[in-house]
Every structure is written in C-alpha cells, then in structure tokens.
Design a protein around this motif. Structure first.
Motif, short mmCIF file in Angstrom:
data_model
loop_
_atom_site.label_atom_id
_atom_site.label_comp_id
_atom_site.label_asym_id
_atom_site.label_seq_id
_atom_site.Cartn_x
_atom_site.Cartn_y
_atom_site.Cartn_z
N SER A 1 -18.79 -32.18 7.06
CA SER A 1 -18.64 -30.91 6.36
C SER A 1 -18.22 -29.85 7.35
O SER A 1 -18.61 -29.89 8.53
N ILE A 2 -17.43 -28.90 6.87
CA ILE A 2 -17.08 -27.74 7.69
C ILE A 2 -17.53 -26.48 6.97
O ILE A 2 -17.47 -26.39 5.75
N ARG A 3 -18.03 -25.54 7.74
CA ARG A 3 -18.38 -24.23 7.21
C ARG A 3 -17.31 -23.27 7.72
O ARG A 3 -17.13 -23.08 8.93
N THR A 4 -16.58 -22.69 6.79
CA THR A 4 -15.45 -21.86 7.15
C THR A 4 -15.89 -20.43 7.47
O THR A 4 -16.87 -19.92 6.91
N LYS A 5 -15.17 -19.79 8.36
CA LYS A 5 -15.35 -18.36 8.56
C LYS A 5 -14.76 -17.65 7.35
O LYS A 5 -13.76 -18.08 6.78
N GLY A 6 -15.40 -16.56 6.94
CA GLY A 6 -14.92 -15.84 5.77
C GLY A 6 -15.73 -16.11 4.53
O GLY A 6 -15.44 -15.58 3.46
N GLY A 7 -16.77 -16.96 4.64
CA GLY A 7 -17.68 -17.18 3.54
C GLY A 7 -17.14 -18.03 2.41
O GLY A 7 -16.18 -18.80 2.56
N GLU A 8 -17.75 -17.88 1.25
CA GLU A 8 -17.42 -18.72 0.09
C GLU A 8 -15.98 -18.57 -0.35
O GLU A 8 -15.31 -19.56 -0.67
N ALA A 9 -15.49 -17.34 -0.39
CA ALA A 9 -14.12 -17.12 -0.86
C ALA A 9 -13.11 -17.86 0.01
O ALA A 9 -12.17 -18.48 -0.49
N ALA A 10 -13.33 -17.83 1.32
CA ALA A 10 -12.42 -18.52 2.23
C ALA A 10 -12.52 -20.03 2.05
O ALA A 10 -11.51 -20.74 2.08
N ALA A 11 -13.74 -20.53 1.85
CA ALA A 11 -13.92 -21.97 1.66
C ALA A 11 -13.19 -22.45 0.42
O ALA A 11 -12.49 -23.48 0.44
N VAL A 12 -13.35 -21.74 -0.67
CA VAL A 12 -12.67 -22.11 -1.91
C VAL A 12 -11.16 -22.04 -1.74
O VAL A 12 -10.41 -22.90 -2.23
N ALA A 13 -10.71 -21.03 -1.03
CA ALA A 13 -9.27 -20.88 -0.80
C ALA A 13 -8.71 -22.01 0.05
O ALA A 13 -7.59 -22.48 -0.20
N VAL A 14 -9.46 -22.46 1.05
CA VAL A 14 -9.01 -23.58 1.88
C VAL A 14 -8.82 -24.82 1.02
O VAL A 14 -7.79 -25.51 1.10
N ALA A 15 -9.81 -25.13 0.18
CA ALA A 15 -9.71 -26.31 -0.67
C ALA A 15 -8.52 -26.21 -1.63
O ALA A 15 -7.89 -27.23 -1.95
N ALA A 16 -8.19 -25.00 -2.03
CA ALA A 16 -7.07 -24.81 -2.96
C ALA A 16 -5.72 -25.05 -2.31
O ALA A 16 -4.73 -25.32 -3.00
N GLU A 17 -5.66 -24.96 -0.98
CA GLU A 17 -4.37 -25.02 -0.29
C GLU A 17 -4.08 -26.37 0.38
O GLU A 17 -3.03 -26.54 0.98
N THR A 18 -5.01 -27.31 0.28
CA THR A 18 -4.75 -28.60 0.91
C THR A 18 -3.74 -29.41 0.11
O THR A 18 -3.66 -29.30 -1.11
N ARG A 19 -2.98 -30.22 0.82
CA ARG A 19 -1.96 -31.06 0.18
C ARG A 19 -2.42 -32.52 0.12
O ARG A 19 -2.31 -33.18 -0.91
N LEU A 20 -2.97 -33.04 1.21
CA LEU A 20 -3.41 -34.43 1.27
C LEU A 20 -4.87 -34.59 0.87
O LEU A 20 -5.23 -35.59 0.24
N TRP A 21 -5.70 -33.63 1.24
CA TRP A 21 -7.11 -33.66 0.83
C TRP A 21 -7.18 -33.32 -0.66
O TRP A 21 -6.83 -32.22 -1.06
N LYS A 22 -7.61 -34.26 -1.48
CA LYS A 22 -7.65 -34.06 -2.91
C LYS A 22 -8.96 -33.38 -3.32
O LYS A 22 -10.04 -33.76 -2.88
N ARG A 23 -8.85 -32.37 -4.18
CA ARG A 23 -10.02 -31.66 -4.68
C ARG A 23 -10.68 -32.51 -5.77
O ARG A 23 -10.26 -32.48 -6.93
N ALA A 24 -11.70 -33.26 -5.40
CA ALA A 24 -12.35 -34.16 -6.36
C ALA A 24 -13.75 -34.50 -5.89
O ALA A 24 -14.04 -34.53 -4.69
N THR A 25 -14.62 -34.78 -6.86
CA THR A 25 -15.97 -35.23 -6.57
C THR A 25 -15.96 -36.71 -6.26
O THR A 25 -15.24 -37.47 -6.89
N SER A 26 -16.77 -37.13 -5.34
CA SER A 26 -16.99 -38.51 -4.92
C SER A 26 -16.71 -38.63 -3.44
O SER A 26 -16.42 -37.63 -2.75
N LEU A 27 -16.81 -39.84 -2.95
CA LEU A 27 -16.61 -40.10 -1.52
C LEU A 27 -16.42 -41.60 -1.32
O LEU A 27 -16.64 -42.40 -2.24
N GLY A 28 -15.97 -41.97 -0.13
CA GLY A 28 -15.90 -43.37 0.23
C GLY A 28 -14.67 -44.11 -0.23
O GLY A 28 -14.58 -45.33 -0.05
N GLY A 29 -13.69 -43.41 -0.82
CA GLY A 29 -12.47 -44.08 -1.25
C GLY A 29 -11.42 -44.11 -0.15
O GLY A 29 -11.60 -43.56 0.94
N VAL A 30 -10.30 -44.75 -0.44
CA VAL A 30 -9.23 -44.84 0.56
C VAL A 30 -8.50 -43.51 0.71
O VAL A 30 -7.82 -43.28 1.71
#
Length: 385
Positions: free
Chosen positions: A309-338
């Motif tokens: 896990s990473i804790r982003t600088k800028g608090g919750e808003a920045a964390a949500v924004a980071v997840a929204a901007e990823t291309r390869l990291w898929k925004r989804a619940t779960s873990l352990g997949g390919v």
C-alpha cells in the motif's frame, strides 16, 4: 496412481497436481466430475465412499489434496467463497465462546464478526495484530476457544508472530486459525509454525486469474472441531461448483510462478516509491524500515508477497485522483490475479474503517515491473499538478 514422492519440491507437486494420471483415459489433466449423486450398492450401501455431491465431490479432491500437501496439513476443504470458509470456523464454535481477532483485517469478515457473529452469541476481543502481548492480555483461559490471525493484515500488511501467538493460545486452551490468503503456502506455512487451521480466499492467489469465487480451509488434524466444520459446509450448503473446483486446481498449478513474480515486482515497486517526493509512506513487509520486516523475514520464505500500500501526499483527494489516472493498474476490488489492481480502500470500507484516508492498496500482477512503476509515476504526477 501418484508418481511424486513426499520429498519432491513443492513447485513440482504444484505443477504436476501431485502427479496423478486419470486411470481410464490416462489423461495428465485432472478430470471434471459433474455428477450430483451416486448409485448405491445392491444392498443399499455406499461402499465407494460417496453419497451425494454436496459433501462428496471427487472434483474437489485434487485441489484439496494438493493444498493439504502444500500446507503440510492433515486435510483440506473447498468452500463456495473465502467468506464461507472463514465463517464456517466461527459457526463451528458454540454460543458463548470467546474469540480474539485483529482489529485490522479483511473488512468483510470484521463486519460479520462485529455484527451477525456477535448477535449469534460469540464474544470477541479485537487487538493490534502486530502486538503479541495484546493477544496475551486478551486471552481468557478456558473461555477463549479461537484466535483468528490474518498475516500480513489487509491492507496495512502488519505481521503477526504466528509461532508466539500459537503457543500463548494453546496454553490458554484455544485453537489458532490463520487467514494466509496474502502469504499463500509458497511464502508461509502456518501449520509448521503452530497454527491449527489455515484459511485462504481461493478467489485470490490460489486461482490467480480472477475468474472464480472460492475458499479453502486446511487443518493440522482431523479432530472433532474439524468434523463440525465439515458439517457446517454440508448443512449450510457452502459448496463450490464443480467447474469452479476444476478451475481452482488448474490455477493452483502455476501458483509458485505467479507468487514469485508478483513478490519480486512488489519489492521493486516498494523500493522505488519508498522515498518518493509525492508519496508519504509505503507499507510493505519487504522494506527494511517496515516495522514488521524482521519478523516477516523469519516467517515468510522466498519473498514478501505481491501486496503493498502507498499513502499519497495530499490526503484522500490525491489518493483518489491517483487511482483515477492509472492506465495499467486497474481500479477493482480483489487481489492475487495476473493483472495489477489499485483501490482506495477507505471508500470501499466506509466511515468505520481503520484504514487511513490516503491509502491506496496495490495488488501486483505479473506484468513487467518497470511498466507498472512508470504508470504509477505518471498518475502521481497528474494527480499532483
């Protein structure tokens, strides 16, 4: 007839699904048995050992035997989900029994324990999973019947000392069950450290392809408590589908390769972002500065897992924004997949969650680590413009 020996390496046992060859066709792939019922003998007996597919499904047996061998246990059971497997361990207890469990753990189970399980009559003490003495203080000799551990803890990845807590629990007359979903039997074997039960959400690493829901339990011994768990599975009907059981054993045959790759990449990613100017903190047991690193190094063999896990600088808003901007990291619940996944856990768990507002949970897949790092870099840059 199995062609493998007990001293064969776990990777070999996994790849060959214990070496079984289907006796009629000589297939090297374990077969799927869809039958829901079995014929009785002429005198109305079941000498083949199977009565009905709910308690006796031969398709389950390959995955169960393989998992038993990997965990070093006495027997295993498949369930319809990780929650079904976990809750069966508590439903096999009796009203009034006391349980010690970690405060930070899989949120779905924590909510069930604090809600339905408490209403049913179980008593709980929730403690810091990384504090062995907290478990010692919470144990009530003669009353505590189960200690539930999850290590590493989801999603802050704290490490519990399985061996030390197991000794404390056993001295108090309690059993120890370990949710080892994140560590997998490739990295940690809780039974060898003193645990009585090991649970996995088979949906995650054991399957590894995000295409089924399953759960597993492995026991160190087939005792009366294990028989009650078996009865819960059958009577409640928490049974995995036949095709899902077949998919699970198929996924398990590459478990060691996937876990090794994910662990190597996760360590590289954690090291890259550990002192990043846009990251407040990286939580990963493989980092020397992580509070549980020394214990993890003793307890986990071959790596520290694919979760961080990473804790982003800028608090919750920045964390949500980071997840929204990823291309390869898929925004989804779960873990352990390919595939690699990213999730803002506080949004999922709700206002009662103990998870920090700025935390992003990362499940590292088997993509190239450099591509995952570059994708996170560009997402952080955009989120902090």
């Amino acid at each position: 007839m199995a062609s493998l020996r007990n001293d064969d390496h776990p990777a070999t046992k996994i790849a060959q699904a214990l070496g079984d060859i289907e006796p009629i066709t000589k297939s090297v792939t374990p077969p799927l048995y869809p039958a829901s019922t079995y014929q009785r003998d002429p005198d109305n007996q079941y000498r083949n050992g199977r009565v009905y597919a709910r308690p006796h499904n031969p398709t389950f047996e390959t995955a169960e035997r393989l998992l038993t061998a990997l965990e070093g246990g006495a027997a295993s059971l498949l369930f319809s989900s990780g929650m079904a497997a976990a809750t069966a361990t508590f439903l096999a207890l009796k009203p009034g029994d006391h349980v010690v469990a970690p405060e930070v753990m899989y949120w779905g189970l924590r909510n069930w324990l604090k809600g339905a399980a408490t209403e049913w009559g179980l008593a709980f003490s929730f403690v810091d999973a990384t504090d062995t003495q907290a478990f010692a203080r919470a144990l009530a000799p003669g009353r505590t019947k189960l200690v539930w551990l999850e290590t590493p803890t989801n999603p802050t990845w704290g490490i519990s000392d399985i061996a030390a807590i197991a000794k404390l629990a056993h001295d108090a007359g309690a059993r120890v069950a370990v949710d080892s979903t994140v560590a997998t039997p490739i990295l940690t074997r809780p039974i060898e450290l003193g645990a009585d039960l090991v649970m996995h959400s088979g949906t995650k690493y054991l399957n590894g392809h995000s295409d089924l829901i399953a759960g597993t339990l492995t026991t160190a011994r087939e005792d009366e408590y294990w028989e009650r768990i078996k009865a819960v599975r059958s009577n409640v009907g928490a049974i995995l589908g036949t095709f899902e059981a077949w998919l699970l054993q198929r996924g398990m045959r590459t478990l060691h390769l996937r876990v090794e790759r994910a662990s190597q990449s996760a360590l590289k990613i954690a090291q890259h972002f550990a002192h990043h100017p846009l990251v407040a903190e990286v939580l990963y047991p493989g980092l020397p500065e992580f509070p549980g690193h020394a214990l993890a190094a003793r307890q986990m063999t071959g790596g520290f897992g694919g979760m961080l896990s990473i804790r982003t600088k800028g608090g919750e808003a920045a964390a949500v924004a980071v997840a929204a901007e990823t291309r390869l990291w898929k925004r989804a619940t779960s873990l352990g997949g390919v595939e690699s996944l990213i999730e803002h856990r506080r949004s999922v768990e709700g206002p009662t969650s103990p998870v920090p507002h700025d935390l992003l949970r990362l499940s590292v897949g088997i993509e190239h680590a450099d591509d995952l790092i570059a994708d996170m870099e560009q997402a952080l840059a955009i989120a902090h413009r």
